[in-house]
Write an enzyme that holds these catalytic residues in place. Sequence first.
Site, PDB file in Angstrom:
ATOM      1  CB  VAL A   1      32.599  36.712  43.457  1.00  0.00           C
ATOM      2  CG1 VAL A   1      33.137  36.223  42.366  1.00  0.00           C
ATOM      3  CG2 VAL A   1      33.099  37.952  44.034  1.00  0.00           C
TER       4      VAL A   1
ATOM      5  CG  PHE B   1      23.924  46.949  56.966  1.00  0.00           C
ATOM      6  CD1 PHE B   1      25.066  46.988  56.564  1.00  0.00           C
ATOM      7  CD2 PHE B   1      23.637  47.044  58.564  1.00  0.00           C
ATOM      8  CE1 PHE B   1      26.072  46.704  57.630  1.00  0.00           C
ATOM      9  CE2 PHE B   1      24.695  46.675  59.331  1.00  0.00           C
ATOM     10  CZ  PHE B   1      25.854  46.882  59.061  1.00  0.00           C
TER      11      PHE B   1
ATOM     12  NE  ARG C   1      38.204  33.763  36.917  1.00  0.00           N
ATOM     13  CZ  ARG C   1      38.057  33.703  35.650  1.00  0.00           C
ATOM     14  NH1 ARG C   1      38.104  34.954  35.094  1.00  0.00           N
ATOM     15  NH2 ARG C   1      37.488  32.574  34.986  1.00  0.00           N
ATOM     16  N   GLY C   2      40.495  36.824  43.260  1.00  0.00           N
ATOM     17  CA  GLY C   2      40.720  37.770  44.092  1.00  0.00           C
ATOM     18  C   GLY C   2      39.919  39.079  43.777  1.00  0.00           C
ATOM     19  CG  LEU C   3      37.249  39.011  40.678  1.00  0.00           C
ATOM     20  CD1 LEU C   3      35.823  38.770  39.882  1.00  0.00           C
ATOM     21  CD2 LEU C   3      38.142  39.889  39.768  1.00  0.00           C
ATOM     22  CG  LEU C   4      35.493  39.952  48.817  1.00  0.00           C
ATOM     23  CD1 LEU C   4      34.739  41.189  48.621  1.00  0.00           C
ATOM     24  CD2 LEU C   4      34.982  38.727  49.627  1.00  0.00           C
TER      25      LEU C   4
ATOM     26  CE1 TYR D   1      32.719  40.207  53.342  1.00  0.00           C
ATOM     27  CE2 TYR D   1      31.401  38.485  54.099  1.00  0.00           C
ATOM     28  CZ  TYR D   1      31.568  39.460  53.262  1.00  0.00           C
ATOM     29  OH  TYR D   1      30.718  39.581  52.090  1.00  0.00           O
TER      30      TYR D   1
ATOM     31  CB  VAL E   1      29.883  41.457  49.348  1.00  0.00           C
ATOM     32  CG1 VAL E   1      30.990  40.804  48.779  1.00  0.00           C
ATOM     33  CG2 VAL E   1      30.076  42.909  49.680  1.00  0.00           C
TER      34      VAL E   1
END
Length: 418
Positions: free
Chosen positions: A89, A418, A96-99, A128, A87
């Site tokens: 960005v 992982f 910008r709200g991508l995640l 998270y 993960v």
Amino acid sequence: MTSRDGIDVRPITESEFADWQRALNTGFLREPTLSEEILDARRAQFTPGRSVGAFDGGRCVATFRSFAQELTAVGGATVPADAVTNVTVTATHRRRGLLTRMMARDLTAAKERGDVVATLIAAEYPIYGRYGFGPATTAAEWTVDVPRAGLDPRRPGPQDGGRVDLVDAEDVRKLGPELHERLRRAQPGAVDRDELWWKVTTGAVRFHPTFHEPYYVVYRSAGGEVEGMAAYTADDNWGDAKQPLNTARVKWLTAVTPAAERALWLYLCSIDWVVRVRSGWRAPDDLLPHFLPDPRAAALTTQADWMWVRMLDVVRALEARTYGAAGSLVLEVVDRAGLAGGRYRLEASADGSGVCAPTTGSADLTLDVAELSVLWLGDESAVRLAALGRVREERAGAAREADALLRTSRRPWCPDVF
């Protein structure tokens, strides 16, 4: 999916894999460009539909990947999990709200597939929780001051009839998978390892430009059964007075019996010229310090959250694990994403089994899905979470009853990154 700012969030194609890897490396502050050899090796992880990117003007600016995983619940049963990783960005496209878009897409697909939970290892703590994940396991690392440990250098080998032997990478690939299967079936929080994991950890497949081959050591019981294995490296550091100051660093250590665990740690502390042993990431209640005559020789170097869990199916998750006592609880689960919220009654029997179903009965505890995910593996206390305001008692004493049902005698642990 295309947002108002023209950024597309979608699964990548194989032809976009190199650009996606560049964005991934940029996000983790690694050298952006990879060789064709390394790219080809990493393509083994590519699963159509589960590697997602955000594209702005044709350039990948955010990455997200998930893969199928099995997670061991309390009691030894396994549940299908959606393992989230890779993960990033890019710094130019934060806030910008991508995640949020990538995560919503993945968790919805995982729920539809029938995954019981989602998992991840969080590089940063604050991110998270807002997606329903909670820190369900902890990892710790010790540094052993070998001269202080009080070990008898004249008796470095096992005293139980077993033996410790150095082996090669090929032996690890043959013996390791079965040994890990034995461990993970008994260890809440452990996950499965596929064939690629063993190839990468032994250098048969190279994901990075450099690979420093470790030493591999195996413990066999008096009956000849493989019960433990470890990989470690060592530096070459000498003081001005020609005194060795070398450190052995454990990459991983797997043991399915206390005898194997003891033998491997004592071997590592008996290597000539090694004055310090770094344990690598271990369970927070690892036995290592107490294998030493002086436990204070093992200094706790790091202790932090490790694997985070997010429930996707409350009923199947609660029915998959076992319980420490008989009892009944009604849980009001709040899930802002709408994936696992609702009111559920858990009925635990004296034999350790549990039955869970939606209910309209009055709630005993109200909690976010992230907090239930933390409690599920048995490491956290509902009483503590209530004191922190993260669990609300609707009935006096319900948090204490939850602890009697959910907490475990040994702490959950995930040996893997992982």
